[in-house]
Design a protein around this motif. Structure first.
Motif, PDB file in Angstrom:
ATOM      1  N   GLU A  44      24.349 -61.671 -53.507  1.00  0.00           N
ATOM      2  CA  GLU A  44      23.411 -60.578 -53.320  1.00  0.00           C
ATOM      3  C   GLU A  44      23.047 -60.470 -51.850  1.00  0.00           C
ATOM      4  N   ALA A  45      22.638 -59.297 -51.428  1.00  0.00           N
ATOM      5  CA  ALA A  45      22.303 -59.057 -50.029  1.00  0.00           C
ATOM      6  C   ALA A  45      20.892 -59.546 -49.744  1.00  0.00           C
ATOM      7  N   ASN A  46      20.777 -60.785 -49.270  1.00  0.00           N
ATOM      8  CA  ASN A  46      19.504 -61.363 -48.872  1.00  0.00           C
ATOM      9  C   ASN A  46      18.469 -61.325 -49.989  1.00  0.00           C
ATOM     10  N   ALA A  47      18.892 -61.610 -51.212  1.00  0.00           N
ATOM     11  CA  ALA A  47      17.970 -61.645 -52.337  1.00  0.00           C
ATOM     12  C   ALA A  47      17.303 -63.011 -52.387  1.00  0.00           C
ATOM     13  N   PRO A  48      15.975 -63.093 -52.186  1.00  0.00           N
ATOM     14  CA  PRO A  48      15.305 -64.403 -52.202  1.00  0.00           C
ATOM     15  C   PRO A  48      15.352 -65.030 -53.584  1.00  0.00           C
ATOM     16  N   LEU A  49      15.625 -66.303 -53.613  1.00  0.00           N
ATOM     17  CA  LEU A  49      15.672 -67.061 -54.863  1.00  0.00           C
ATOM     18  C   LEU A  49      14.474 -67.988 -54.970  1.00  0.00           C
ATOM     19  N   ALA A  50      14.137 -68.665 -53.865  1.00  0.00           N
ATOM     20  CA  ALA A  50      13.000 -69.588 -53.869  1.00  0.00           C
ATOM     21  C   ALA A  50      12.679 -69.949 -52.430  1.00  0.00           C
ATOM     22  N   ALA A  51      11.535 -70.560 -52.245  1.00  0.00           N
ATOM     23  CA  ALA A  51      11.145 -71.064 -50.933  1.00  0.00           C
ATOM     24  C   ALA A  51      10.137 -72.176 -51.128  1.00  0.00           C
ATOM     25  N   LEU A  52      10.215 -73.165 -50.247  1.00  0.00           N
ATOM     26  CA  LEU A  52       9.235 -74.248 -50.204  1.00  0.00           C
ATOM     27  C   LEU A  52       8.531 -74.114 -48.857  1.00  0.00           C
ATOM     28  N   PRO A 120      15.287 -74.769 -41.545  1.00  0.00           N
ATOM     29  CA  PRO A 120      16.291 -75.838 -41.397  1.00  0.00           C
ATOM     30  C   PRO A 120      17.410 -75.528 -40.406  1.00  0.00           C
ATOM     31  N   ASN A 121      17.884 -74.275 -40.360  1.00  0.00           N
ATOM     32  CA  ASN A 121      19.088 -73.970 -39.581  1.00  0.00           C
ATOM     33  C   ASN A 121      19.066 -72.516 -39.141  1.00  0.00           C
ATOM     34  N   PRO A 122      20.019 -72.092 -38.301  1.00  0.00           N
ATOM     35  CA  PRO A 122      20.047 -70.687 -37.864  1.00  0.00           C
ATOM     36  C   PRO A 122      20.169 -69.691 -39.009  1.00  0.00           C
ATOM     37  N   ALA A 123      20.813 -70.085 -40.102  1.00  0.00           N
ATOM     38  CA  ALA A 123      20.898 -69.171 -41.245  1.00  0.00           C
ATOM     39  C   ALA A 123      19.519 -68.874 -41.815  1.00  0.00           C
ATOM     40  N   GLY A 124      18.587 -69.813 -41.694  1.00  0.00           N
ATOM     41  CA  GLY A 124      17.214 -69.563 -42.127  1.00  0.00           C
ATOM     42  C   GLY A 124      16.548 -68.504 -41.270  1.00  0.00           C
ATOM     43  N   ILE A 125      16.843 -68.503 -39.965  1.00  0.00           N
ATOM     44  CA  ILE A 125      16.309 -67.460 -39.088  1.00  0.00           C
ATOM     45  C   ILE A 125      16.889 -66.109 -39.475  1.00  0.00           C
ATOM     46  N   THR A 126      18.185 -66.064 -39.769  1.00  0.00           N
ATOM     47  CA  THR A 126      18.805 -64.814 -40.202  1.00  0.00           C
ATOM     48  C   THR A 126      18.174 -64.309 -41.486  1.00  0.00           C
ATOM     49  N   PHE A 127      17.879 -65.207 -42.410  1.00  0.00           N
ATOM     50  CA  PHE A 127      17.228 -64.826 -43.662  1.00  0.00           C
ATOM     51  C   PHE A 127      15.879 -64.169 -43.383  1.00  0.00           C
ATOM     52  N   LEU A 128      15.076 -64.765 -42.513  1.00  0.00           N
ATOM     53  CA  LEU A 128      13.757 -64.203 -42.218  1.00  0.00           C
ATOM     54  C   LEU A 128      13.882 -62.864 -41.497  1.00  0.00           C
ATOM     55  N   ARG A 129      14.874 -62.740 -40.618  1.00  0.00           N
ATOM     56  CA  ARG A 129      15.062 -61.470 -39.920  1.00  0.00           C
ATOM     57  C   ARG A 129      15.390 -60.352 -40.912  1.00  0.00           C
ATOM     58  N   ALA A 503      22.319 -53.025 -49.986  1.00  0.00           N
ATOM     59  CA  ALA A 503      22.770 -53.212 -48.607  1.00  0.00           C
ATOM     60  C   ALA A 503      21.879 -52.466 -47.629  1.00  0.00           C
ATOM     61  N   GLU A 504      21.223 -51.385 -48.076  1.00  0.00           N
ATOM     62  CA  GLU A 504      20.351 -50.631 -47.179  1.00  0.00           C
ATOM     63  C   GLU A 504      19.069 -51.384 -46.895  1.00  0.00           C
ATOM     64  N   ASP A 505      18.551 -52.079 -47.895  1.00  0.00           N
ATOM     65  CA  ASP A 505      17.235 -52.673 -47.754  1.00  0.00           C
ATOM     66  C   ASP A 505      17.263 -54.158 -47.439  1.00  0.00           C
ATOM     67  N   TRP A 506      18.338 -54.845 -47.788  1.00  0.00           N
ATOM     68  CA  TRP A 506      18.308 -56.308 -47.734  1.00  0.00           C
ATOM     69  C   TRP A 506      19.380 -56.876 -46.826  1.00  0.00           C
ATOM     70  N   SER A 507      19.922 -56.078 -45.952  1.00  0.00           N
ATOM     71  CA  SER A 507      20.963 -56.608 -45.065  1.00  0.00           C
ATOM     72  C   SER A 507      20.705 -56.132 -43.658  1.00  0.00           C
TER      73      SER A 507
END
Length: 507
Positions: A44-52, A120-129, A503-507
């Motif tokens: 999925e395009a940046n679909a959040p699953l969980a977060a701690l 944890p990593n650069p992919a986490g920054i991409t997720f937040l962006r 893709a319009e909203d989550w990427s």
């Protein structure tokens, strides 16, 4: 990769443990950083699953999206995350400090501290962006409203993601990048992105080498990935059945609660090891003394935090989807200046970093053998103090006569190369004429001129002020760059769930 880092990696393999490539910590660490470990649904395009999320090791709070394909649940997750992040940001808005400007003739005010997010990593920054992009244009009214905190969260996440691109900023930090900035492991840069393996090299358990600890950590059954991606085997055999069980139990509250509890347990088990590793890594960084110029860079983060908070409070709009031509050029220029300044500051703060520049001929270290601190140059309209010193070095001197050098010990002083003379035993004598950093009189205050016997580092790197470039106003953008930007349209109302394009909203 620099020569010294390559050597440190080879030494790490030989010693079985990561080797330091810095003597000081080159980034600020807050007393209470907000640690955020996200997970996203695969496919999925940046679909959040969980977060701690939490600001202390014992304050972890688990957020779960039981059906990540459900957009209502996604925005409910965003509202829940905003309920943690926004109060954390507000903690830093209570105290301001005065900052002198215009050479002390005036003052401005900024917040005395700023928040810090750790992932944890650069992919986490991409997720937040991407998550910030997908939420900052949402509206709390209209046909498909969201909680009022959701667009505000999106604007703040975008702010942190943009600060993460700024060299030397510590507002949003990927822990793997922070650790590899200070240590070199015996594995590749790609493998260093795996937080459990990286910490296996940095802090291996007794009886294991770094390579053995890293290999042990790469088993997803022992150490789940640090996110936001999940292990495919976990996705197929554990996560997918748990989500399907939750979806099937839509009409049975008891079964639905049981399915949610099982899903929550699975996700906590995936996130908890990374949560512990995050704080372990923070402890390793905290053990290093901060560099002398770290506080100055953190002041820049405080300025940026204050400016964005004031923009939000004044009712300013969200960040645009794309920068205009002038805004993009200004941003690129600002990042280039910051990158140059950050490289110089790290070298000035850290002898190990400066050693890399000594290998390339941008710096050398020598002993002061002669000094004339009272020398005055009276060839101009008025006499000026121009002491001279002689430095003898065994290192190659690649700078030409007339070049200007600087010393980290006296960054406000310039040293002009007058003579470069080869001497016996492979040594080189360098005569330097000093200016600046000695007051305005014809007598140098004690300590401002290097004394005989002092060991001195001299470099072409300057930590001086870098002037900003000149750019046209946005309304004067030339036609070659698209002309003046059109007025930004008002944010569109969210599409119905059935018609929305992920893709319009989550990427």
């Amino acid at each position: 990769m620099s020569t010294l880092r390559a050597l440190a990696q080879a030494q790490a393999v030989a010693a079985g443990v990561a080797q330091p490539v810095a003597t000081v910590r080159h980034l600020h660490l807050a007393d209470r950083p907000l640690v955020l470990v996200p997970l996203a649904l695969a496919g999925e395009a940046n679909a959040p699953l969980a977060a701690l999320v939490g600001a202390a090791p014992d304050e972890a709070r688990l957020l779960v999206v039981p059906q990540p394909r459900n957009r209502d649940q996604r925005f409910a997750f965003a509202a829940e995350l905003a309920g943690i992040v926004l109060p954390y940001l507000d903690e830093f808005r209570g105290v301001s400090e005065a900052v002198p400007v215009d050479r002390g003739k005036d003052v401005r005010y900024r917040y005395a501290d700023a928040p810090q997010l750790l992932v944890p990593n650069p992919a986490g920054i991409t997720f937040l962006r991407l998550f910030g992009r997908s939420t900052r244009f949402r509206r709390p009214d209209g046909e498909h409203p969201v909680h009022p905190s959701v667009p505000l969260l999106g604007r703040w996440l975008t702010f942190f993601a943009e600060r993460a691109e700024h060299p030397g900023s510590a507002a949003l930090v990927a822990l793997t990048e922070a650790l590899t900035l200070h240590w070199a492991t015996g594995q590749s840069a790609v493998e260093d992105l795996h937080l459990p393996a990286l910490l296996g090299w940095l802090d291996p358990p007794p009886g294991r080498t770094g390579a053995e600890a890293a290999a042990h950590a790469e088993d997803p059954a022992r150490c789940p990935p640090a996110g936001p991606a999940t292990d495919p085997d976990f996705d197929n055999h554990r996560l997918a059945p748990a989500i399907e069980a939750y979806t099937r139990a839509e009409d049975d509250p008891v079964a639905r609660a049981a399915a949610y509890a099982e899903l929550e347990r699975l996700l906590r088990d995936q996130l908890a090891p990374t949560w512990e590793l995050m704080w372990r890594g923070v402890g390793l960084l905290r053990a290093l003394p901060p560099g002398a110029r770290v506080a100055g860079r953190w002041d820049g983060d405080k300025d940026a935090f204050t400016a964005h908070a004031e923009h939000v409070d004044a009712g300013g709009g969200p960040q645009p989807r794309r920068d205009g031509a002038v805004a993009a050029a200004v941003r690129l220029h600002r990042l280039e200046r910051a990158l140059t300044s950050y490289a110089v500051q790290r070298a000035y703060d850290d002898p190990l970093v400066m050693a890399e520049h000594r290998l390339t001929g941008e710096a050398f270290v020598g002993d002061v053998t002669l000094a004339d601190p009272k020398r005055v140059d009276d060839t101009g309209k008025r006499p000026v103090l121009r002491p001279r010193i002689q430095v003898v070095t065994t290192e190659p001197v690649l700078v030409p006569v007339g070049a200007t050098l600087y010393s980290p010990a006296r960054p406000g002083q310039k040293a002009k190369v007058v003579f470069v003379t080869p001497a016996a035993d492979g040594k080189t004598e360098v005569v330097l004429e000093l200016s600046g950093g000695m007051g305005r009189g014809l007598s140098a205050p004690p300590g401002t001129v290097p004394e005989v016997g002092e060991r001195l580092c001299l470099t072409t790197l300057s930590d001086g002020f870098l002037p900003a470039g000149n750019f046209p106003a946005p309304e004067e953008t030339p036609w070659t760059h698209g002309g003046p930007p059109a007025a930004a349209p008002a944010p569109a109302a969210p599409l119905p769930v059935a018609d929305a394009d992920p893709a319009e909203d989550w990427s």
